[in-house]
Enzyme design. Structure first.
Site, PDB file in Angstrom:
ATOM      1  NE  ARG A 182      -3.733   0.382   2.209  1.00 55.05           N
ATOM      2  CZ  ARG A 182      -4.187   1.055   3.273  1.00 55.05           C
ATOM      3  NH1 ARG A 182      -3.990   0.570   4.501  1.00 55.05           N
ATOM      4  NH2 ARG A 182      -4.815   2.191   3.120  1.00 55.05           N
ATOM      5  CB  CYS A 241      -1.121   4.471   9.458  1.00 54.63           C
ATOM      6  SG  CYS A 241      -2.410   5.098  10.567  1.00 54.63           S
TER       7      CYS A 241
END
Length: 282
Positions: A182, A241
């Site tokens: 990701r 994040c």
């Protein structure tokens, strides 16, 4: 002699010895991003005896507006009221747990520390370690004695404008806690845009854990984090994040390693990528 204050981790044996102690509050933080009702349902089926439940979306985040990320920081007064209803107040030792390596429980750990409550720790290894050691579960719903939680927020949070203004500065480094794919912009299945904040470094939060699901020893974490940060001091680190949740796991790991002082970009990637004017790196 006063009882020891736990500020990072607690093992199952220590917690088992304090169950029922009115000065200890255990909080179940289980949550499934794909099924937000699953954590509370699992709690109702069975939890550590006496544990209260706090929901990531309802209690530990505020409302989304499409621009502020998937888990915006909660309103401080609203969060303080929820913490007080859960029995958390001055002198109370809080122990948070989940069933995903501390990813969710770390959010509560950081929120409490941010608001000035030092006595909060994660149950190392979470619910699986508890049950593997023979710890009992209960479906009985506790009725905690309400306390007054008085927040004293610290300057530990950066917003998107501050992160943007700091890009390229030699005295700041951004650390992204998401999985490597990701981070690279591959296999993005949660947010509408793949990639990362330009210049960010990747430290997957699960790299803080050993094969047993517990946090690695402090000296090992210190070595790994020192290598990852190179010449940057902890005070120059900004964690992020996907939505400001698993980044708290990295903040906890640095605290365990004896490297405190980093800050959080709470909106994280989900907020960052909501504005197409912000730069993206892949």
């Amino acid at each position: 002699m006063p009882a020891a204050v736990h500020t990072t981790l607690v093992d199952g044996a220590t917690l088992a010895a304090r169950l029922g102690d009115p000065a200890w509050v255990v909080v179940d933080c289980r949550h499934d991003l794909a099924d937000p009702a699953a954590g509370e349902a699992a709690y109702a089926r069975g939890h550590i005896p006496g544990a209260v439940f706090l929901h990531l979306d309802r209690d530990l985040s505020s409302a989304k507006n499409g621009r502020n990320g998937r888990h915006p920081l909660p309103d401080i007064a609203t969060l303080a009221a929820a913490l007080g209803r859960a029995g958390i107040g001055p002198g109370v030792q809080v122990v948070a747990y989940d069933d995903c390596g501390g990813m969710m429980a770390g959010r509560l750990w950081w929120l409490l520390r941010w608001l000035g409550h030092e006595a909060v720790a994660l149950l190392d290894g979470g619910l699986s370690a508890w049950t593997a050691a023979g710890g009992a579960l209960s479906a009985e719903m506790p009725e905690p004695a309400a306390r007054t939680f008085t927040p004293a927020p610290r300057d530990w949070v950066l917003d998107a404008d501050q992160v943007l203004a700091g890009l390229g500065r030699p005295d700041r480094v951004i650390v992204d806690a998401r999985a490597p794919d990701r981070f690279r912009g591959e296999n993005e299945s949660i947010d509408p845009v793949g990639g990362h904040i330009p210049g960010a470094r990747n430290r997957f939060f699960r790299d803080n854990l050993g094969p047993d699901g517990r946090f690695k020893p402090a000296d090992q974490l210190r070595q790994e984090w020192t290598e990852a940060l190179a010449a940057f001091a902890p005070e120059q680190v900004v964690h992020q994040c996907g939505s400001g949740v698993s980044a708290c796991h990295n903040l906890l790991a640095m605290e365990i390693a004896g490297l405190p002082g980093a800050r959080l970009y709470a909106g994280s990637w989900s907020e960052w990528c909501a504005d197409p004017a912000r730069p993206v790196e892949r």
